[in-house]
Motif scaffolding. Sequence first.
Motif, PDB file in Angstrom:
ATOM      1  N   PHE A   3       0.982  -1.103  -0.033  1.00 13.41           N
ATOM      2  CA  PHE A   3      -0.021  -0.082   0.005  1.00 13.41           C
ATOM      3  C   PHE A   3       0.779   1.260  -0.153  1.00 13.41           C
ATOM      4  CE2 PHE A   3      -4.503  -1.516   1.599  1.00 13.41           C
ATOM      5  CZ  PHE A   3      -4.524  -2.392   0.523  1.00 13.41           C
ATOM      6  N   PRO A   4       0.163   2.302  -0.544  1.00 11.93           N
ATOM      7  CA  PRO A   4       1.140   3.415  -0.996  1.00 11.93           C
ATOM      8  C   PRO A   4       1.675   4.408   0.439  1.00 11.93           C
ATOM      9  CG  PRO A   4      -1.249   3.800  -1.520  1.00 11.93           C
ATOM     10  CD  PRO A   4      -1.161   2.399  -1.258  1.00 11.93           C
ATOM     11  N   ASN A   5       0.599   4.605   1.304  1.00 10.91           N
ATOM     12  CA  ASN A   5       1.260   5.571   2.643  1.00 10.91           C
ATOM     13  C   ASN A   5       2.563   4.934   3.172  1.00 10.91           C
ATOM     14  OD1 ASN A   5      -0.197   7.901   2.571  1.00 10.91           O
ATOM     15  ND2 ASN A   5      -1.955   6.329   2.327  1.00 10.91           N
ATOM     16  N   ARG A  42       5.714   5.457   1.445  1.00 10.66           N
ATOM     17  CA  ARG A  42       6.290   6.802   1.772  1.00 10.66           C
ATOM     18  C   ARG A  42       7.284   6.757   2.886  1.00 10.66           C
ATOM     19  NH1 ARG A  42       0.864  10.315   3.077  1.00 10.66           N
ATOM     20  NH2 ARG A  42       2.539  12.171   3.468  1.00 10.66           N
ATOM     21  N   HIS A  49      -6.071  -4.292  10.696  1.00 14.93           N
ATOM     22  CA  HIS A  49      -5.763  -2.975  11.345  1.00 14.93           C
ATOM     23  C   HIS A  49      -7.073  -2.235  12.073  1.00 14.93           C
ATOM     24  CE1 HIS A  49      -8.266  -2.688   7.733  1.00 14.93           C
ATOM     25  NE2 HIS A  49      -8.106  -1.297   7.491  1.00 14.93           N
ATOM     26  N   ARG A  50      -7.994  -3.086  11.985  1.00 13.20           N
ATOM     27  CA  ARG A  50      -9.242  -2.795  12.930  1.00 13.20           C
ATOM     28  C   ARG A  50      -9.707  -3.853  14.211  1.00 13.20           C
ATOM     29  NH1 ARG A  50     -13.125  -2.233   7.755  1.00 13.20           N
ATOM     30  NH2 ARG A  50     -12.033  -0.791   6.657  1.00 13.20           N
ATOM     31  N   VAL A  63      -5.406   2.867  10.391  1.00 15.62           N
ATOM     32  CA  VAL A  63      -4.611   2.816   9.199  1.00 15.62           C
ATOM     33  C   VAL A  63      -3.153   2.614   9.575  1.00 15.62           C
ATOM     34  CG1 VAL A  63      -6.052   4.430   7.938  1.00 15.62           C
ATOM     35  CG2 VAL A  63      -4.371   5.584   9.263  1.00 15.62           C
ATOM     36  N   VAL A  64      -2.518   2.117   8.526  1.00 19.51           N
ATOM     37  CA  VAL A  64      -1.172   2.076   8.570  1.00 19.51           C
ATOM     38  C   VAL A  64      -0.457   3.075   7.594  1.00 19.51           C
ATOM     39  CG1 VAL A  64      -0.905  -0.376   8.919  1.00 19.51           C
ATOM     40  CG2 VAL A  64      -1.226   0.222   6.884  1.00 19.51           C
ATOM     41  N   PRO A  65       0.900   3.474   7.866  1.00 18.21           N
ATOM     42  CA  PRO A  65       1.810   3.064   8.808  1.00 18.21           C
ATOM     43  C   PRO A  65       1.881   3.666  10.435  1.00 18.21           C
ATOM     44  CG  PRO A  65       2.658   4.812   7.637  1.00 18.21           C
ATOM     45  CD  PRO A  65       1.389   4.648   7.052  1.00 18.21           C
ATOM     46  N   GLU A  98       0.375   8.543  10.962  1.00 20.04           N
ATOM     47  CA  GLU A  98       0.390   9.823  10.097  1.00 20.04           C
ATOM     48  C   GLU A  98       1.924   9.750   9.345  1.00 20.04           C
ATOM     49  OE1 GLU A  98      -2.114  11.138   8.601  1.00 20.04           O
ATOM     50  OE2 GLU A  98      -3.343  10.230  10.067  1.00 20.04           O
ATOM     51  N   SER A  99       2.034   9.483   8.074  1.00 18.06           N
ATOM     52  CA  SER A  99       3.163   9.376   7.386  1.00 18.06           C
ATOM     53  C   SER A  99       3.962  10.315   7.515  1.00 18.06           C
ATOM     54  CB  SER A  99       2.929   9.066   5.964  1.00 18.06           C
ATOM     55  OG  SER A  99       2.092   7.930   5.699  1.00 18.06           O
ATOM     56  N   HIS A 153     -11.425   3.759  -2.904  1.00 23.07           N
ATOM     57  CA  HIS A 153     -12.174   3.145  -1.881  1.00 23.07           C
ATOM     58  C   HIS A 153     -13.804   3.369  -2.279  1.00 23.07           C
ATOM     59  CE1 HIS A 153      -9.441   2.123   1.167  1.00 23.07           C
ATOM     60  NE2 HIS A 153      -8.949   3.449   1.315  1.00 23.07           N
ATOM     61  N   LEU A 212     -11.234  -2.100  -0.956  1.00 21.73           N
ATOM     62  CA  LEU A 212     -10.793  -3.413   0.006  1.00 21.73           C
ATOM     63  C   LEU A 212     -11.755  -4.402   0.186  1.00 21.73           C
ATOM     64  CD1 LEU A 212      -9.354  -1.076   3.033  1.00 21.73           C
ATOM     65  CD2 LEU A 212      -8.105  -2.300   1.255  1.00 21.73           C
TER      66      LEU A 212
HETATM   67  N1  LIG Z   1      -3.201   9.894   6.676  1.00 19.10           N
HETATM   68  C1  LIG Z   1      -2.548   8.609   6.777  1.00 19.10           C
HETATM   69  C2  LIG Z   1      -3.333   7.793   5.778  1.00 19.10           C
HETATM   70  C3  LIG Z   1      -2.906   6.415   5.972  1.00 19.10           C
HETATM   71  C4  LIG Z   1      -3.904   5.352   5.218  1.00 19.10           C
HETATM   72  O1  LIG Z   1      -4.956   5.758   4.449  1.00 19.10           O
HETATM   73  N2  LIG Z   1      -3.086   4.102   5.203  1.00 19.10           N
HETATM   74  C5  LIG Z   1      -4.110   3.110   4.437  1.00 19.10           C
HETATM   75  C6  LIG Z   1      -3.096   2.189   3.602  1.00 19.10           C
HETATM   76  S1  LIG Z   1      -2.207   3.111   2.161  1.00 19.10           S
HETATM   77  C7  LIG Z   1      -4.819   2.257   5.299  1.00 19.10           C
HETATM   78  O2  LIG Z   1      -4.237   1.811   6.442  1.00 19.10           O
HETATM   79  N3  LIG Z   1      -6.241   1.819   4.819  1.00 19.10           N
HETATM   80  C8  LIG Z   1      -6.839   1.217   5.703  1.00 19.10           C
HETATM   81  C9  LIG Z   1      -8.396   1.370   5.478  1.00 19.10           C
HETATM   82  O3  LIG Z   1      -8.637   2.256   4.792  1.00 19.10           O
HETATM   83  O4  LIG Z   1      -9.272   0.754   6.134  1.00 19.10           O
HETATM   84  C10 LIG Z   1      -0.836   8.567   6.560  1.00 19.10           C
HETATM   85  O5  LIG Z   1      -0.474   9.716   6.046  1.00 19.10           O
HETATM   86  O6  LIG Z   1      -0.402   7.697   6.980  1.00 19.10           O
END
Ligand SMILES: N[C@@H](CCC(=O)N[C@@H](CS)C(=O)NCC(=O)O)C(=O)O
Length: 204
Positions: free
Chosen positions: A9-11, A14, A39-40, A52-54, A66-67, A114, A120
């Motif tokens: 995943f992209p974040n 980063r 993650h939940r 959310v990750v990371p 928060e990245s 999404h 997902l």
């Molecule tokens: N603002 C957060 C965004 C993190 C984010 O959206 N991570 C995604 C993976 S790229 C995630 O964990 N999504 C899980 C979900 O949407 O349920 C950051 O900068 O880290």
Amino acid sequence: MKLYEFNPFPNPRRVRMFLAEKGINNVEFVQVDVPSGEHRTEEFVKKNPSEVVPVLELDDGTYISESFAISRYFEDAFPEPSLMGSTPKESAVIDMWQRRVEQSLMGCVGTYFHHATEGLGAIELYQNKDWGEKNREMARSGLEQLNKQLTTNKYVAGDKYSIADITALCSIDFALFIKIEKLEDYPNIKRWYEDVSTRPSASA
Ligand SMILES: N[C@@H](CCC(=O)N[C@@H](CS)C(=O)NCC(=O)O)C(=O)O
């Protein structure tokens, strides 16, 4: 230190790229199975209530999510090479572009993913296709703005590679992966993309 992430995943990418650019290699990567909803779980939510990750876990047990905030920690702890600016002006210009690409590219492409695709899958909580499509238009405006910026600038925030390039590359690769954009429509982005994609950090 541990980084809770999900490699595709992209974040999380980063942060991995940021670490690679800094040459930091004492962080343990722990995979969190996002598509299965790990993650939940109660255990993960204690680490990051935003689900959310990371997430970075420091050796004293502090959790940072928060990245951008995680990157800020590493920038301050390991200042060289600088990726967030060395003077007030440089830092402000980098922050401005990092925020622009985070909102208009990463945010909008993510919202499209999404809402207007399977996202997902079974664990998607709410979908609104129109909102997804609106975000696709907003991402296009963001790409046009970035294409213009790259007419006269080598990198996203000027003549130095920075965190803004990392956020932009991760967002654009995500957009290409879900096939909502083609670089041919943005010649300056294409030139920049071909350059920054060859840096070793791009494969982190
Ligand atoms: N603002 C957060 C965004 C993190 C984010 O959206 N991570 C995604 C993976 S790229 C995630 O964990 N999504 C899980 C979900 O949407 O349920 C950051 O900068 O880290």
